[in-house]
Design an enzyme around this catalytic site. Structure first.
Site, mmCIF file in Angstrom:
data_model
loop_
_atom_site.group_PDB
_atom_site.id
_atom_site.type_symbol
_atom_site.label_atom_id
_atom_site.label_comp_id
_atom_site.label_asym_id
_atom_site.label_seq_id
_atom_site.Cartn_x
_atom_site.Cartn_y
_atom_site.Cartn_z
ATOM 1 N N CYS A 91 0.862 -1.184 0.000
ATOM 2 C CA CYS A 91 0.000 0.000 0.000
ATOM 3 C C CYS A 91 0.896 1.232 0.000
ATOM 4 O O CYS A 91 1.649 1.448 0.957
ATOM 5 C CB CYS A 91 -0.917 -0.007 1.219
ATOM 6 S SG CYS A 91 -1.982 1.458 1.335
ATOM 7 N N CYS A 254 -3.105 7.233 -4.601
ATOM 8 C CA CYS A 254 -2.822 5.799 -4.604
ATOM 9 C C CYS A 254 -1.385 5.527 -5.074
ATOM 10 O O CYS A 254 -1.061 5.675 -6.257
ATOM 11 C CB CYS A 254 -3.821 5.044 -5.477
ATOM 12 S SG CYS A 254 -3.717 3.250 -5.301
#
Length: 333
Positions: A91, A254
């Site tokens: 992530c 992201c």
């Protein structure tokens, strides 16, 4: 006050997206690698993820990271990534949050103007270069895992839309990249439900009709992210809405999605080594990416990506569970 558990956390957000960094209370999860620890966590401690991510302690778009001792000698910390959708291999926004928390809490030795933090993740070793001034983490540049374009110009039949063309790339997770112009949906937050429904339908179609698997780790084999590319996006500046399983948008640009997007653009010969790439989220926040070099991933052409972004600490907490709590694993609506 009574509790059966006590988890220590430092909460942060990375360009709008939360990262709840669990700094204590979990203990060491068994496993020779962080990927093995991820598997054990999913199999044996799923209730801990939902306790910390779901309501009433979290919310429908919650994200977090659990600090662990590293499993390799060249890393400072190990990290497990948790969110409402599951336990991710990697992530990017979460790593920026983790690195910021480690520096600002003094959990790593801090040097100015740059502190180097090496993180052992389920996807591999990730280096975070934290720009520090007066003890404050001003930004973080991730040197992410090798990323690659899995396939270009793929087509799946999507309910309600018919044949939909997409590219698919890996940047720590798999991302389908779809042009909103092809779907006929405006890039507008007023259309967020239509955008989200389209993204979820596309990922369902891909996982059913044309599933993916990482060439070096076939257990990474699902597409839970759809990059809905806004009209006018280029290899210099791209805007998007990121639809994520089971039904929410990434608030940040992201990090792993930025890496995957760069791999796709590089495969299309639109983004060169050394060229900067600005990736803008649905709320207007930005990451700056760069292709540091070329590599191979399981014999396929790939890139070595970097992603730069910022995070801010929002609070500290101790999360507890009263033995009479009727929602010991949280809940979703």
């Amino acid at each position: 006050m009574r509790s059966t558990v006590c988890y220590h956390a430092v909460d942060s957000h990375t360009e709008g997206m939360p990262t709840r960094v669990i700094t204590g209370g979990v203990g060491v999860i068994p496993g020779a690698t962080m990927f093995e620890r991820r598997q054990r966590f999913v199999a044996e401690r799923e209730h801990l993820r939902t306790l910390l991510m779901y309501e009433p302690r979290g919310h429908a778009s919650m994200s977090g990271a659990i600090l662990q001792p590293p499993t390799r000698p060249d890393a400072d910390f190990g990290v497990l990534y948790i969110e409402v959708s599951g336990c991710l291999p990697m992530c990017g926004h979460g790593t920026i949050g983790v690195a910021t928390v480690l520096v600002e809490t003094g959990m790593v030795e801090v040097a100015e103007p740059e502190t180097l933090v090496r993180l052992d993740t389920p996807a591999g070793l990730v280096t975070a270069r934290v720009r520090v001034r007066d003890g404050h983490a001003e930004s973080v540049t991730l040197e992410n895992v090798a990323s690659y374009c899995h396939a270009l110009d793929q087509v799946v039949d999507v309910e309600g839309y018919g044949p939909v063309r997409y590219d698919i790339a890996y940047g720590g997770n798999f991302y389908a990249i779809v042009r909103l112009e092809d779907l006929g949906i405006p890039f507008d937050r007023a259309e967020k439900q239509r955008l989200l429904d389209a993204g979820l339908s596309i990922m369902k179609a891909i996982n059913t009709q044309n599933p993916v698997a990482h060439p070096e780790n076939p257990q990474i084999n699902v597409c839970h992210h759809v990059y809905l590319e806004a009209p006018g996006s280029t290899a210099e500046h791209s805007r998007h809405a990121m639809a994520i399983h089971p039904g929410w948008f990434d608030r940040s640009p992201c990090g792993t999605g930025t890496s995957a997007r760069m791999a796709q653009l590089h495969a299309r010969r639109q983004l060169l080594v050394g060229q900067e790439f600005v990736n803008e989220s649905f709320i207007g926040s930005r990451f700056v990416g760069q292709v540091l070099g070329e590599t191979t991933v399981g014999g396929r052409p790939g890139i070595l990506p970097s992603v730069t972004g910022r995070a801010w600490i929002t609070g500290t907490a101790q999360y507890m569970l009263d033995p009479s709590d009727p929602y010991p694993a949280g809940f979703t609506l």
